[in-house]
Design an enzyme around this catalytic site. Sequence first.
Site, PDB file in Angstrom:
ATOM      1  N   ASP A 133      27.016  19.828  23.232  1.00 47.59           N
ATOM      2  CA  ASP A 133      27.780  20.204  22.050  1.00 47.59           C
ATOM      3  C   ASP A 133      26.794  20.664  20.981  1.00 47.59           C
ATOM      4  O   ASP A 133      25.608  20.303  21.020  1.00 47.59           O
ATOM      5  CB  ASP A 133      28.589  19.002  21.570  1.00 47.59           C
ATOM      6  CG  ASP A 133      29.380  19.303  20.319  1.00 47.59           C
ATOM      7  OD1 ASP A 133      30.148  20.281  20.328  1.00 47.59           O
ATOM      8  OD2 ASP A 133      29.220  18.570  19.323  1.00 47.59           O
ATOM      9  N   ASP A 158      29.407  14.544  19.908  1.00 43.40           N
ATOM     10  CA  ASP A 158      29.633  13.594  18.814  1.00 43.40           C
ATOM     11  C   ASP A 158      31.083  13.187  18.630  1.00 43.40           C
ATOM     12  O   ASP A 158      31.385  12.384  17.750  1.00 43.40           O
ATOM     13  CB  ASP A 158      29.114  14.197  17.500  1.00 43.40           C
ATOM     14  CG  ASP A 158      29.953  15.395  17.052  1.00 43.40           C
ATOM     15  OD1 ASP A 158      30.005  16.381  17.814  1.00 43.40           O
ATOM     16  OD2 ASP A 158      30.545  15.344  15.960  1.00 43.40           O
ATOM     17  N   ASP A 175      27.864  21.635  17.034  1.00 49.48           N
ATOM     18  CA  ASP A 175      28.224  21.116  15.708  1.00 49.48           C
ATOM     19  C   ASP A 175      28.215  19.595  15.715  1.00 49.48           C
ATOM     20  O   ASP A 175      28.960  18.969  16.473  1.00 49.48           O
ATOM     21  CB  ASP A 175      29.625  21.602  15.311  1.00 49.48           C
ATOM     22  CG  ASP A 175      29.685  23.094  15.050  1.00 49.48           C
ATOM     23  OD1 ASP A 175      28.817  23.594  14.328  1.00 49.48           O
ATOM     24  OD2 ASP A 175      30.600  23.748  15.578  1.00 49.48           O
TER      25      ASP A 175
END
Length: 286
Positions: free
Chosen positions: A23, A220, A25
């Site tokens: 990932d 996240d 962001d």
Amino acid sequence: MCAFEITPDVRRRVSSLTGFLLDMDGTLYLGDTLLPGALEFLTQLQTRGIPFIYLTNNSSQDAEAYARKLKRLGLSATCDQVLTSGAATSSWLRARYPRARLFVLGTPSLQAEFAEAGFLLVDEAPDLVVLGFDKTLTYDRLARACTFIREGVPWIATHPDINCPVPGGFIPDAGAIAAAIIASTGREPMVTIGKPNPYIFQEAVARLGTPVATTAMVGDRLYTDIAGARAAGLVAILVLSGETTPEDLKDAADRPDLVFPSVRELAQVLATCPPPRTSHGGGGGR
């Protein structure tokens, strides 16, 4: 000295990994700021010849734009190493609705991506409404999309993320816009393509060419990165540098296999692992 405790079990589990889906962001950067340890982590993967792909639900930009941004931040990246939910949605549509007429709630970049894939972008009589992370959204286009959907036009979303992490907090993402559409029309999307849908993970792993059971998803968010990784049979690694807090983790239904404060600690664990015995073909990191 590393404050994170590297236990033998953590080292063993990390050393068994043969590929990574990353990932961006909240995991590697926030806005235009590289997060601590991101460069060291990518360097570890490249030094060890471990393939990786950047996998993002953010459909506001295409792979080329993300590759430019990653390079600007000092990370190695090519367009082939980036898979966005927008590209995965385009692939899904081409297999099922080739040459469909689309009304797209999305940035100019996302609209161009669909047009280049052979779809006709229209403002009247669409076959489908497609919702992306539209930072250029206007009330008029949102209202028009809702009208089409109420009239029976099916709609799909590129991804379900409610918020997008940015420096200083969060901004509404596609999931927040989708909630407004659902509240107004009473109709759920036909499908949501991005994480946690297994489809986007399958696309990414196919690019890597690594075994599912030894490929890790690093992200996240519990409800996209972790839930999707678990459902797809991947190793789920959560970093607490973006949306998820330690408090969120306490009562989470989707439990990660490993948790790190950030990718910095993951890089530190990798640095203590023996070199991999074999390399696998496929996507990034080559």
